[in-house]
Design an enzyme around this catalytic site. Structure first.
Site, PDB file in Angstrom:
ATOM      1  N   ASP A  64       0.225 -17.965   4.402  1.00 24.32           N
ATOM      2  CA  ASP A  64       1.260 -17.558   3.458  1.00 24.32           C
ATOM      3  C   ASP A  64       2.636 -17.636   4.107  1.00 24.32           C
ATOM      4  O   ASP A  64       3.447 -16.721   4.000  1.00 24.32           O
ATOM      5  CB  ASP A  64       0.988 -16.140   2.963  1.00 24.32           C
ATOM      6  CG  ASP A  64       1.853 -15.797   1.747  1.00 24.32           C
ATOM      7  OD1 ASP A  64       2.081 -14.594   1.513  1.00 24.32           O
ATOM      8  OD2 ASP A  64       2.306 -16.725   1.056  1.00 24.32           O
ATOM      9  N   PHE A  98       0.799  -1.224   0.000  1.00 22.52           N
ATOM     10  CA  PHE A  98       0.000   0.000   0.000  1.00 22.52           C
ATOM     11  C   PHE A  98       0.830   1.271   0.000  1.00 22.52           C
ATOM     12  O   PHE A  98       0.290   2.360  -0.038  1.00 22.52           O
ATOM     13  CB  PHE A  98      -0.927   0.024   1.223  1.00 22.52           C
ATOM     14  CG  PHE A  98      -1.940  -1.081   1.214  1.00 22.52           C
ATOM     15  CD1 PHE A  98      -1.688  -2.289   1.848  1.00 22.52           C
ATOM     16  CD2 PHE A  98      -3.138  -0.928   0.551  1.00 22.52           C
ATOM     17  CE1 PHE A  98      -2.620  -3.296   1.823  1.00 22.52           C
ATOM     18  CE2 PHE A  98      -4.077  -1.935   0.535  1.00 22.52           C
ATOM     19  CZ  PHE A  98      -3.818  -3.140   1.169  1.00 22.52           C
ATOM     20  N   GLY A  99       2.145   1.157   0.048  1.00 21.89           N
ATOM     21  CA  GLY A  99       2.985   2.351   0.077  1.00 21.89           C
ATOM     22  C   GLY A  99       4.413   1.988   0.397  1.00 21.89           C
ATOM     23  O   GLY A  99       4.830   0.838   0.292  1.00 21.89           O
TER      24      GLY A  99
END
Length: 986
Positions: A745, A631-632
């Site tokens: 994950d 996201f950034g």
């Protein structure tokens, strides 16, 4: 011209010696008649052929010229010279030259140099006018200047110059000499070519070789009684230099055959003398070991003396041995139908240390009848064969029966002896019959690790019970050897140290003065699973209380639903959820914290406020950007909370222009991470939501992601350090499993590592939002969603069944990543190939130098049946045992026949891809520096590489561990891909 005649009869006494390793094509000194070379001149004077004397006063033919001007060229051309086998030749010139100042006709055009040319032809085609007398078509060799010039009254010296002429491609050539103002005499011309002489070295014989290039390869043969060795036997090779000298030393590709050893400086193989032997191509002849002899020369094995033997497993240099003598002094101790036998070891163990014993039993049911083998009617502890100790217990004897027990002494050569093994025997007769006194076993209590049992016995006994013996075994798939025994003096017992949630089969028998009775019928009992309280007496009241509270909670829920506005729904739902997890279930989960999914909150911001701490933005100082997240940006910074020590933090930022859903998804990781407190779970420091950008602050891990860190430090860590990393990851996952959290994950890329090599599990929220352009390979399942195929269990790929067991599968892949120093699982196989391979029961092979115990743990994690996989608590315990016993890590998983590990399929390995040469393959993996080593070892194409091992690489000069790993890993990749393609492609 008279000025130079005085030197014609003078030839230097220190003439260069002719190399004994050359063939002479022409030598004017040996000519006894006129040379009659071709002369061309446009003006007088011309080259003149005269006679002279050499240093031995032999008559030689000489050409001389003394020009008065340099305006014209004067040519002298030799006869046709056959080049024979030479591709290049050497020309040796002997000449004298007058100093220009000493000539009687000195002038400015006088020169002290002359030119040398050559012309190639397939036949003797030259004439007085052909080829034209000019530099083209003649090829210039050099302009020759004299080192010593003759002067009046000066020292008498002549010049010697040697030139290389070539490359020659036609059958012969002419030499030509051009004078342009020189006063000189050409005393002799010798044309020859060099060759390497026959050579015997390193047990290899090389023929006489003419170099046709700068370095000519010569192929040899092994000397008599020697043979080629190596994985791919190749003839010995050596290089012949252009100077006629052998270059370097031949590779040791030849070795003396068994029975022969190298002699005379590795030039021949000599037979081993009588009384000596050599069993292989390596080493030297040695004396025969004890009790063996060699009666002929050239023996490869010493024959054992009569009565002595050697087993197939014994090396040839081991002494011959013989079977042991009989055991001594059998001592039986019988308690009616139970027997123990003890004996002393033989007087003679045959010269071996692998002594064992076997117990034989026969039963004689009547005095006149024949005795027959006992068979399965009796049982032994320990088993009756391959006994290492000298004591055995026997059960199941019939009362009032005579038995004969035979004890045999055996060693490694007993099976090769034509005589029966030496033995001793004893006869035993049993007495009273003992009844079975126990019929029914009951359970009084149970916990996760214990069972409390009792049983009843008849009130009136004709026997006094001395004690009770219990035998208990795990119910499913366990042999007699894994059963356990315990004793009790009362008709009750507590079995401890049992496995959680496991069924046990229990039997009891009584012992009296007459011996043991038979075991009772088997009864099956189960221990409790995790989270159950052993105080079973509170179970029924607890359930009743829980049901009552559940009804009350439902009533409250309905009331709030009807009487309150929608904003209270979530509070009511969460209250009921917490009640059910901590209230009614509190009887079974006392003190255990359970993970709460933030996506169950109606307002996700409420989960963030509950589990993540808000930090004032003024406490944070961003120092540098260290990466990019979903996201950034990801930054490194400092967090200084008043009253606390300043420390580094990792900062994830939410880039501008985000949607509300992106903000919710971004902060969900914080609401997940904030619920965890464990040294091997990444720690959440807090969040910043009151200002822009929105940030998540976690502890800073100096070494970053585990996979890239391992690749950067390939081969830099010891096995014990790697196991320590794996143990930390397993400990963190154990904590998550106990919290009922499934990661989904787990991969080395989602493990962070700090400067102390402590590994911590991370990435708790973003893994569920894998994008199409993610660098991690994904596969779209039939039920939707993206899955990292290489790390995901088969049931999760096929049915989206994510559990702690599927995390265990992923953990096995992480173990493989750690041991391979960040290698990509399944290399460059496609996702579909990986799925097909797993479905066909293929599993990743052990990375190079991987300890056997670690690879076995990986295979346990990759069980197809998820219930058969170990739990994370089991993995932590197993790794702790390895850490406490570092010696166990020295047992390295075998590479099979090279690197073609057959995985779960025991078929023969397949060949590698023949699509490319070894040189191309080495250049592709940036290892081209070893191309010559591979070629000299006989590896020309990659389909020959499968059998290569680490030892082979050392012999070829690949000594760097990192280079060995890279080469072996590349071979392993090609092998595994070929095997997968051969068995699972559609």
């Amino acid at each position: 011209m008279s000025g130079i005649r005085v030197v014609f009869s003078y030839i230097s006494r220190c003439a260069a010696s002719v190399s004994s390793f050359s063939d002479v094509l022409m030598n004017t000194k040996t000519e006894t008649s006129d040379l009659r070379w071709t002369i061309f001149s446009r003006a007088k004077p011309e080259w003149e052929e005269v006679s002279g004397l050499d240093e031995e006063n032999n008559s030689v033919r000489i050409y001389q010229i003394c020009q008065t001007d340099s305006s014209s060229s004067h040519w002298l051309r030799s006869g046709f010279i056959q080049r024979l086998a030479a591709s290049q030749v050497y020309v040796e010139l002997r000449f004298t030259m007058m100093e220009c100042s000493s000539t009687s006709t000195h002038h400015r055009s006088c020169k002290e140099t002359f030119n040398v040319y050559y012309y190639q032809a397939d036949t003797d085609e030259a004439t007085a006018t052909y080829p034209p007398w000019m530099e083209n078509p003649y090829t210039k060799v050099d302009t020759v200047a004299a080192d010593f010039l003759l002067s009046k009254g000066g020292e008498r010296k002549f010049n010697v110059k040697t030139f290389r002429v070539g490359p020659l491609s036609q059958r012969g050539f002419y030499l030509a000499f051009q004078a342009q103002g020189a006063c000189m005499a050409l005393l002799s011309v010798r044309v020859f070519f060099k060759k390497c002489p026959p050579l015997v070295s390193a047990l290899s014989s090389f023929p006489e070789t003419v170099p046709r290039t700068l370095v000519q390869q010569a192929q040899g043969v092994c000397v008599e009684h020697a043979a080629q060795q190596g994985l791919r036997p190749r003839p010995p090779k050596l290089f012949c230099g252009e100077d006629g000298q052998w270059v370097g030393q031949p590779m040791m590709s030849c070795a003396c055959l068994p029975g022969f050893e190298a002699a005379d400086g590795q030039t021949r193989c000599a037979a081993c003398p009588v009384g000596h032997f050599k069993a292989s191509t390596e080493g030297k002849c040695t004396s025969c070991p004890r009790f063996s002899q060699a009666t002929i020369r050239g023996a490869s094995l010493c024959a054992c003396h009569a009565g002595y033997l050697r087993s197939e497993a014994d090396p040839p240099d081991s002494p011959c041995t013989k079977p042991p003598s009989a055991p001594r002094s059998i001592v039986p101790q019988i308690n009616d139908t139970t027997l123990s036998l003890e004996w002393n070891e033989p007087l003679d163990n045959g010269g071996r240390t692998d002594l064992s014993y076997a117990v034989g039993c026969s039963v004689c049911r009547s005095p006149k009848g024949a005795c027959i083998p006992c068979g399965d009617s009796v049982s032994y502890r320990p088993p009756q064969d391959q006994l290492q100790g000298r004591r055995v217990e026997v059960w199941g004897l019939l009362p009032h029966t005579t038995y004969t027990f035979t004890i045999q002494a055996l060693n490694g050569v007993s099976q090769y002896s034509t005589k029966d093994p030496a033995s001793d025997s004893v006869n035993i007769t049993t007495s009273h019959d003992v009844p079975s006194l126990v019929s029914v076993i009951r359970k009084s209590d149970s916990t996760e690790s214990s069972l409390t049992l009792h049983w009843s016995v008849p009130t009136q006994l004709h026997y006094t019970v001395l004690l009770y013996q219990l035998r208990y075994c795990e119910k499913d798939g366990h042999s007699e050897d894994q059963c356990h025994y315990t004793e009790s003096k009362r008709n009750q017992a507590v079995l401890t140290e049992l496995r959680r949630a496991t069924r046990y089969e229990v039997q009891v028998r009584a012992r009296t003065m007459a011996g043991y009775g038979s075991f009772s019928p088997a009864a099956v009992f189960s221990t409790l699973p995790d989270g159950h309280d052993s105080a079973s007496q509170f179970l029924v009241p607890g359930v009743l209380i829980a049901l009552g509270m559940l009804l009350l909670a439902l009533f409250v829920f309905v009331a709030f639903t009807v009487l309150n506005p929608p904003r209270c729904y979530h509070f009511t739902y969460i209250s009921l959820l917490l009640f059910l997890s901590h209230g009614s279930a509190g009887l079974y989960f006392t003190g255990v914290k359970v993970y709460i999914d933030p996506f169950t909150y109606e307002d996700p911001n409420e989960a963030v406020r509950e589990f993540a701490k808000e930090i004032d933005v003024s406490f944070v100082k961003i120092e540098e950007v260290i990466g990019a997240g979903e996201f950034g940006e990801v930054c490194r910074g400092r967090l200084r909370v008043p009253g606390k020590k300043e420390n580094y933090v990792a900062i994830k930022t939410l880039k501008g222009g985000y949607t509300e859903k992106q903000r919710r998804d971004f902060l969900s990781e914080a609401s997940i991470m904030g619920q965890f407190q464990h040294p091997n779970i990444i720690h959440l420091e807090g969040i910043i939501t009151a200002s822009c950008p929105v940030m998540i602050l976690t502890e800073f891990m100096e070494n970053g992601a585990l996979d890239s860190f391992l690749r950067l430090n390939d081969s830099q860590f010891t096995p014990i350090q790697l196991v320590g990393m794996q143990r930390g990851i397993a400990s963190g996952m154990k904590y998550l499993a106990e919290m009922s959290y499934v990661h989904r994950d787990l991969a080395a890329r989602n493990i962070l590592i700090n400067s102390n090599l402590v590994c911590k599990v991370s990435d708790f929220g973003l893994s569920r939002f894998l994008q199409e352009n993610s660098s991690d390979p994904t596969y779209t399942s039939s039920l939707g969603g993206k899955i990292p195929i290489r790390w995901t269990a088969p049931e999760a790929i096929a049915f989206r069944k994510f559990t702690s067991a599927s995390d265990v599968w992923s953990y096995g892949i992480v173990m493989w990543e750690v041991m391979s120093f960040g290698e990509r699982p399944y290399w460059d196989m496609s996702n579909q190939d990986v799925i097909n391979a797993i479905e066909q029961d293929y599993r990743l092979p052990p990375p190079p130098d991987c300890p056997t115990h670690l690879h076995q743990l990986m295979l346990d994690c990759w069980q197809k049946d998820r219930s058969a996989r170990p739990r994370f608590s089991d993995l932590v315990s197993a790794l702790d045992k390895l850490i406490r016993n570092p010696a166990s890590l020295k047992i390295v998983a075998q590479e099979g026949s090279g690197l073609s590990y057959p995985l779960l399929d025991q078929r023969a390995p397949l060949a590698l891809s023949p699509c490319t040469a070894v040189g191309e393959w080495l250049r592709a993996i940036k290892m081209e520096r070893y191309e010559d080593s591979f070629l000299q070892a006989g590896f020309n194409s990659v389909d020959q590489l499968a059998p290569i091992s680490t030892q082979d690489l050392l012999h070829m000069g690949v000594t760097l561990a990192g280079h060995q790993r890279k080469i072996l890993s590349s071979i392993q990749t090609m092998t595994f891909r070929n095997k997968s393609a051969a068995t699972v492609t559609f």
